[in-house]
Design a protein around this motif. Structure first.
Motif, PDB file in Angstrom:
ATOM      1  N   UNK A 256      50.917   6.508 126.351  1.00  0.00           N
ATOM      2  CA  UNK A 256      50.960   7.469 125.251  1.00  0.00           C
ATOM      3  C   UNK A 256      49.697   8.322 125.197  1.00  0.00           C
ATOM      4  N   UNK A 257      49.911   9.631 125.030  1.00  0.00           N
ATOM      5  CA  UNK A 257      48.821  10.594 124.927  1.00  0.00           C
ATOM      6  C   UNK A 257      49.079  11.472 123.705  1.00  0.00           C
ATOM      7  N   UNK A 258      48.061  11.678 122.903  1.00  0.00           N
ATOM      8  CA  UNK A 258      48.199  12.527 121.719  1.00  0.00           C
ATOM      9  C   UNK A 258      48.095  14.000 122.112  1.00  0.00           C
ATOM     10  N   UNK A 259      49.107  14.783 121.751  1.00  0.00           N
ATOM     11  CA  UNK A 259      49.096  16.228 121.981  1.00  0.00           C
ATOM     12  C   UNK A 259      49.578  16.926 120.709  1.00  0.00           C
ATOM     13  N   UNK A 260      48.699  17.119 119.737  1.00  0.00           N
ATOM     14  CA  UNK A 260      49.118  17.784 118.501  1.00  0.00           C
ATOM     15  C   UNK A 260      49.522  19.227 118.764  1.00  0.00           C
ATOM     16  N   UNK A 261      50.334  19.754 117.890  1.00  0.00           N
ATOM     17  CA  UNK A 261      50.768  21.135 118.043  1.00  0.00           C
ATOM     18  C   UNK A 261      49.638  22.102 117.713  1.00  0.00           C
ATOM     19  N   UNK A 262      49.576  23.210 118.425  1.00  0.00           N
ATOM     20  CA  UNK A 262      48.579  24.231 118.095  1.00  0.00           C
ATOM     21  C   UNK A 262      48.936  24.935 116.792  1.00  0.00           C
ATOM     22  N   UNK A 263      47.924  25.213 115.988  1.00  0.00           N
ATOM     23  CA  UNK A 263      48.119  25.920 114.724  1.00  0.00           C
ATOM     24  C   UNK A 263      47.211  27.146 114.724  1.00  0.00           C
ATOM     25  N   UNK A 264      47.743  28.318 115.012  1.00  0.00           N
ATOM     26  CA  UNK A 264      46.900  29.523 115.043  1.00  0.00           C
ATOM     27  C   UNK A 264      46.289  29.809 113.681  1.00  0.00           C
ATOM     28  N   UNK A 265      45.092  30.357 113.702  1.00  0.00           N
ATOM     29  CA  UNK A 265      44.457  30.760 112.456  1.00  0.00           C
ATOM     30  C   UNK A 265      45.198  31.968 111.899  1.00  0.00           C
ATOM     31  N   UNK A 266      45.497  31.948 110.626  1.00  0.00           N
ATOM     32  CA  UNK A 266      46.283  33.013 110.006  1.00  0.00           C
ATOM     33  C   UNK A 266      45.451  34.284 109.853  1.00  0.00           C
TER      34      UNK A 266
ATOM     35  N   UNK B 108      43.044  23.998 116.511  1.00  0.00           N
ATOM     36  CA  UNK B 108      42.892  25.292 117.174  1.00  0.00           C
ATOM     37  C   UNK B 108      43.737  25.322 118.450  1.00  0.00           C
ATOM     38  N   UNK B 109      44.484  26.399 118.676  1.00  0.00           N
ATOM     39  CA  UNK B 109      45.375  26.466 119.834  1.00  0.00           C
ATOM     40  C   UNK B 109      44.693  26.197 121.169  1.00  0.00           C
ATOM     41  N   UNK B 110      43.521  26.752 121.388  1.00  0.00           N
ATOM     42  CA  UNK B 110      42.866  26.580 122.685  1.00  0.00           C
ATOM     43  C   UNK B 110      42.654  25.107 123.002  1.00  0.00           C
ATOM     44  N   UNK B 111      42.224  24.337 122.010  1.00  0.00           N
ATOM     45  CA  UNK B 111      41.972  22.915 122.228  1.00  0.00           C
ATOM     46  C   UNK B 111      43.269  22.144 122.439  1.00  0.00           C
ATOM     47  N   UNK B 112      44.310  22.501 121.705  1.00  0.00           N
ATOM     48  CA  UNK B 112      45.602  21.821 121.868  1.00  0.00           C
ATOM     49  C   UNK B 112      46.219  22.130 123.224  1.00  0.00           C
ATOM     50  N   UNK B 113      46.115  23.375 123.670  1.00  0.00           N
ATOM     51  CA  UNK B 113      46.634  23.738 124.987  1.00  0.00           C
ATOM     52  C   UNK B 113      45.827  23.071 126.097  1.00  0.00           C
TER      53      UNK B 113
END
Length: 371
Positions: A167-177, A353-358
């Motif tokens: 198992x590896x954690x990969x949270x969804x990216x959440x762009x800053x509004x 942050x999207x960059x970190x999630x990607x």
């Protein structure tokens, strides 16, 4: 690197799973990888979310992806899948959700391509919408996954010990509004909006939200409820609204939208009444837009995003309209609280942050390939 992403159906699908698949594929293509999408769709299928033109889409185009296939059709599908996979020659395949993972693993046996099981919900799904037999089949099949991605690391505890090392954690990216809501101020019409977003189906449980708002409507005459989304429960929800003197004229179901940011910015409070989630995208987006939010504390994914008392309010229990009404009434009655929680909500979402999630997704995909 050549990577393939597999999903059961993408044709005009406006759900969170489809949005994340497209977001990940688009980013991997932007980073220079060769990316392909494989789905069971018909040839005329079109993606709801904009797909990078560099992503090659392979459509199975055999039978209805929503219907169970017989042995003959499965055999024909297996042959075509193997041909298409050989054509693209991926170094790794990510199957989004258990069904797509199992199919791709079985169809590509012997081709030497590692397959990742990309889980998009919490293990608590089996408490609400599946059977013990299905749970056993799914968990057994995950023995053959190169890795299992989950959206919060605490979900690891819901899997058997023999799977936890995968198992590896990969949270969804959440762009800053780009724009934020003003939860303490009414809209241009002088009214306040309680917003909810999601598919109109069993999982999202909008019936309990209607029941809760029906209790609150007389006390908060300047508030309306807006449920944005589409799905199989529309007729039932419309009937509940029409037959209630408290809800008629106060509840709106406008359908799906491509400009969801405008909905968040135009609301003063958000509620997600789901029975279960994985990583609740709509909730994360609402918080990122500065909307204080409410949900059930026993719904997987909700307490992982809402910091009770800081960015929103958690209702006790699950599927209880009185509990949900009580939790909603606190911010609905206090504009100052909504403003403070909205500011905190924006800050709490910066950890996704999207960059970190990607980066995490890219690492999982690269590490799955044998060296």
């Amino acid at each position: 690197m050549r990577m393939m992403f597999a999903a059961r159906a993408m044709d005009n699908m406006a759900g969170g799973v489809e949005r994340m698949i497209v977001a990940i594929m688009n980013e991997m293509a932007r980073r220079g990888h060769d990316v392909a999408l494989f789905s069971w769709d018909r040839e005329a299928a079109e993606a709801f979310y904009p797909l990078d033109p560099r992503v090659r889409w392979y459509k199975l185009n055999l039978g209805n992806p929503a219907s169970k296939a017989g042995f003959g059709l499965r055999l024909r599908r297996a042959r075509r899948v193997r041909r298409l996979v050989r054509e693209f020659a991926p170094e790794v395949i990510a199957g989004f959700q258990g069904g797509a993972f199992r199919a791709m693993w079985l169809y590509t046996l012997g081709l030497g391509v590692p397959v990742i099981a990309a889980e998009r919900t919490a293990p608590s799904l089996y408490d609400h919408a599946s059977t013990e037999r299905n749970r056993r089949i799914e968990l057994f099949s995950f023995r053959f996954a190169k890795a299992i991605t989950v959206q919060f690391d605490r979900y690891r505890a819901g899997y058997p010990g023999y799977l936890q090392h995968k198992i590896v954690e990969t949270p969804n990216p959440v762009p800053e509004a780009e724009r934020h809501a003003t939860p303490d101020a009414p809209g241009a019409d002088g009214r306040f909006t309680l917003l909810s977003v999601g598919r109109l189906g069993y999982q999202k449980n909008f019936q309990v939200l209607l029941a809760a708002f029906e209790r609150l409507a007389p006390r908060f005459p300047d508030w309306d409820l807006r449920i944005v989304g589409e799905g199989e429960d529309r007729a039932q929800l419309e009937s509940i609204v029409t037959n209630s003197s408290q809800l008629a004229g106060r509840v709106f179901l406008p359908g799906a939208t491509r400009d969801i940011a405008a909905e968040y910015v135009g609301a003063q409070l958000f509620c997600l009444p789901s029975r279960w989630e994985g990583f609740p995208n709509a909730l994360a987006e609402a918080l990122a837009h500065g909307l204080p939010s409410v949900g059930f504390e026993e719904c997987s994914g909700v307490p992982d995003l809402i910091e009770n008392g800081r960015s929103g309010t958690l209702a006790t229990g699950m599927n209880e309209p009185d509990s949900l009404a009580q939790a909603l009434s606190v911010p609905m009655a206090d504009a100052g609280l909504r403003k403070a929680q909205g500011r905190s909500a924006v800050l709490t979402m910066r950890q996704y942050r999207p960059e970190e999630c990607f980066d995490r997704w890219e690492q999982v995909l690269v590490q799955a390939v044998p060296t």
